[in-house]
Design an enzyme around this catalytic site. Sequence first.
Site, PDB file in Angstrom:
ATOM      1  N   ARG A 111       0.923  -0.870  -0.274  1.00  0.00           N
ATOM      2  CA  ARG A 111      -0.271   0.074   0.205  1.00  0.00           C
ATOM      3  C   ARG A 111       1.108   1.231   0.236  1.00  0.00           C
ATOM      4  O   ARG A 111       0.611   2.068  -0.371  1.00  0.00           O
ATOM      5  CB  ARG A 111      -1.505  -0.122   1.298  1.00  0.00           C
ATOM      6  CG  ARG A 111      -2.500  -0.850   0.734  1.00  0.00           C
ATOM      7  CD  ARG A 111      -2.802  -1.478   2.128  1.00  0.00           C
ATOM      8  NE  ARG A 111      -3.957  -2.092   2.246  1.00  0.00           N
ATOM      9  CZ  ARG A 111      -3.773  -3.777   1.592  1.00  0.00           C
ATOM     10  NH1 ARG A 111      -2.966  -4.326   1.790  1.00  0.00           N
ATOM     11  NH2 ARG A 111      -4.778  -4.258   1.239  1.00  0.00           N
ATOM     12  N   GLY A 132      -0.795 -11.641  -5.091  1.00  0.00           N
ATOM     13  CA  GLY A 132      -2.364 -11.148  -5.230  1.00  0.00           C
ATOM     14  C   GLY A 132      -3.005  -9.597  -4.929  1.00  0.00           C
ATOM     15  O   GLY A 132      -3.328  -8.744  -5.155  1.00  0.00           O
ATOM     16  N   ARG A 190      -5.114 -17.510 -10.951  1.00  0.00           N
ATOM     17  CA  ARG A 190      -5.744 -17.025  -9.638  1.00  0.00           C
ATOM     18  C   ARG A 190      -6.558 -16.257 -10.179  1.00  0.00           C
ATOM     19  O   ARG A 190      -6.732 -15.424 -10.699  1.00  0.00           O
ATOM     20  CB  ARG A 190      -5.189 -16.126  -8.316  1.00  0.00           C
ATOM     21  CG  ARG A 190      -3.687 -17.190  -7.857  1.00  0.00           C
ATOM     22  CD  ARG A 190      -3.080 -16.050  -6.408  1.00  0.00           C
ATOM     23  NE  ARG A 190      -3.921 -16.580  -4.967  1.00  0.00           N
ATOM     24  CZ  ARG A 190      -3.751 -15.266  -4.796  1.00  0.00           C
ATOM     25  NH1 ARG A 190      -2.573 -15.139  -4.362  1.00  0.00           N
ATOM     26  NH2 ARG A 190      -3.915 -15.237  -3.273  1.00  0.00           N
ATOM     27  N   ASP A 245      -4.252 -16.259   6.416  1.00  0.00           N
ATOM     28  CA  ASP A 245      -2.948 -16.040   6.091  1.00  0.00           C
ATOM     29  C   ASP A 245      -1.798 -17.483   7.025  1.00  0.00           C
ATOM     30  O   ASP A 245      -0.722 -17.724   6.593  1.00  0.00           O
ATOM     31  CB  ASP A 245      -2.111 -14.866   5.837  1.00  0.00           C
ATOM     32  CG  ASP A 245      -2.244 -14.216   4.700  1.00  0.00           C
ATOM     33  OD1 ASP A 245      -3.147 -14.417   4.065  1.00  0.00           O
ATOM     34  OD2 ASP A 245      -2.310 -12.838   4.281  1.00  0.00           O
ATOM     35  N   LYS A 302      -5.844 -19.534  -2.634  1.00  0.00           N
ATOM     36  CA  LYS A 302      -4.077 -18.668  -2.091  1.00  0.00           C
ATOM     37  C   LYS A 302      -3.370 -18.885  -2.973  1.00  0.00           C
ATOM     38  O   LYS A 302      -3.397 -19.477  -4.194  1.00  0.00           O
ATOM     39  CB  LYS A 302      -4.235 -19.269  -1.315  1.00  0.00           C
ATOM     40  CG  LYS A 302      -5.115 -18.243  -0.196  1.00  0.00           C
ATOM     41  CD  LYS A 302      -5.257 -17.061   0.342  1.00  0.00           C
ATOM     42  CE  LYS A 302      -6.033 -16.088   0.629  1.00  0.00           C
ATOM     43  NZ  LYS A 302      -5.959 -14.462   0.597  1.00  0.00           N
ATOM     44  N   ARG A 358      -4.665 -24.153  -0.327  1.00  0.00           N
ATOM     45  CA  ARG A 358      -3.565 -24.467   0.388  1.00  0.00           C
ATOM     46  C   ARG A 358      -4.335 -25.710   1.294  1.00  0.00           C
ATOM     47  O   ARG A 358      -3.550 -26.031   2.006  1.00  0.00           O
ATOM     48  CB  ARG A 358      -3.864 -22.683   1.606  1.00  0.00           C
ATOM     49  CG  ARG A 358      -2.261 -22.266   0.575  1.00  0.00           C
ATOM     50  CD  ARG A 358      -1.897 -20.849   2.121  1.00  0.00           C
ATOM     51  NE  ARG A 358      -1.242 -19.986   1.351  1.00  0.00           N
ATOM     52  CZ  ARG A 358      -0.943 -18.865   1.765  1.00  0.00           C
ATOM     53  NH1 ARG A 358      -1.965 -18.434   2.351  1.00  0.00           N
ATOM     54  NH2 ARG A 358       0.083 -18.559   0.513  1.00  0.00           N
ATOM     55  N   ARG A 391       4.162 -19.596   2.309  1.00  0.00           N
ATOM     56  CA  ARG A 391       3.470 -20.140   3.403  1.00  0.00           C
ATOM     57  C   ARG A 391       3.707 -21.565   3.963  1.00  0.00           C
ATOM     58  O   ARG A 391       3.918 -21.569   4.988  1.00  0.00           O
ATOM     59  CB  ARG A 391       2.411 -19.158   3.850  1.00  0.00           C
ATOM     60  CG  ARG A 391       2.290 -17.894   3.493  1.00  0.00           C
ATOM     61  CD  ARG A 391       1.092 -17.059   4.376  1.00  0.00           C
ATOM     62  NE  ARG A 391       1.615 -15.543   3.952  1.00  0.00           N
ATOM     63  CZ  ARG A 391       1.778 -14.575   4.783  1.00  0.00           C
ATOM     64  NH1 ARG A 391       3.031 -14.547   6.107  1.00  0.00           N
ATOM     65  NH2 ARG A 391       1.348 -13.579   3.964  1.00  0.00           N
TER      66      ARG A 391
END
Length: 437
Positions: A29, A94, A122, A319, A346, A350, A391
């Site tokens: 951001r 993403g 995605r 997450d 994701k 996942r 992750r």
Amino acid sequence: MKIAKVQKVESSFDLECKDIAADKSISHRCAMFSLLSDKTSYIKNFLLAEDTLSSLNIAKLLGADVKMDGSSVEITPPAKLKEPFDILDCGNAGTGIRLYCGLLSGIDGSFVLTGDKYLRVRPMGRVANPLREIGAKIDGRENGDKAPLHIRGGKLKSFEFESKIDSAQVKSAMILAALNADGKSYYRENLLSRDHTERMLKGMGVDIKNVEKDGKEWIEINPITKPLEPLDIRVPADPSSGFFFAVAAAIVKDAKVVIKDVTLNPTRVESYLALKRMGANVEFVQKEDKYEPIGDIKVSYSGKLKAITVDSNIAWLIDELPALAIAMAVADGVSVVKNAKELRVKESDRISSVINGLKSCGVECKEYEDGYEIRGGNINSATIDSCGDHRIAMSFAIAGLLNGMQINDVECIDTSFPNFFDILKEITKVENEDRAS
Ligand code: S3P
């Protein structure tokens, strides 16, 4: 292909984590929102990882002047965003592609947003469709749902949009579009998803607030009529990255960890509360409040964890569910995760990657369409495929503290947490190897 062999931890640890990766959501951001000002934004502790550097590079391609001194970044926006000469590559991110989609839909010009092979499969319809409804011209593969996306930016209409999914990416894309719309817009979601966009834009002078309309709470966004104030921010540590070490402390006998200077935003710390419900000692110490509450999180081992059910406030810990699954895999009893279908779209699916990984480690588990069930026991040593998902790679590296683990394809960790293994090496031995794939 890069592989990592994590060895069983030899003794308990007391770790002060001062260099957990900077927050990914906030760093993205910072790169984007600085384009909305006419002055230089000063950002300290910007996340130097592939995902967020892609967003920063896009800011440059749109005409910003970017000066970097380590993780301190100065972004001077152009007087008017420039139509880029080339495609805009969001890498694996993403957040990058979906937020830029909202921002660029309202800017004059032609823009192509794309990413790596994982990002290109995605779904983008969740942002492209509501943006099309307000006049955005967006096309892409598979009937406009997949990247590369082509945006022909232009005038947008104000809107009232009630989102069916609790997604900060969808919300942020719509808020960014609303800044260039022809009147006040209203956005509503069922559960407040992470709200960095609202907090940061408000700090930059946007008239954005929660209002009650027809007995429901909406976010009201007023379009901008003049450039925003620049950002002056130190990005806090990322609680999602810190959570890997929180799980490490919760599963290794007598271990302790302090995660320093992390955002304590209530939409980001739900996983720590879940770990607390499982029986780990978890303490939050708030130290400051600028854009976000910031402080330390202390986690320590308190004996065997208890199984829990996680079926609400899912957007607040989506997450961290892969890392939480590692804690569930050693807890007493059967843990359940439900209402988490979002996990399927994701960086990898996942639900499958967690379940396949745990099964390889001898953990009894069951897959549901929207979650899974995990019977706690031992996590045996195994070879895990990261599925190109940072992750998943980091969660199983932490699991390796108990009996050792080999994780294949760990390059993906660089998308969010490049110094992950440096911190892990303070706890145990890790061999990193490059192998011909
Ligand atoms: C993010 C929002 C979440 C999260 C992602 C980062 C953001 O995605 O999973 O890692 O920065 O806005 P969704 O908004 O799709 O749930």
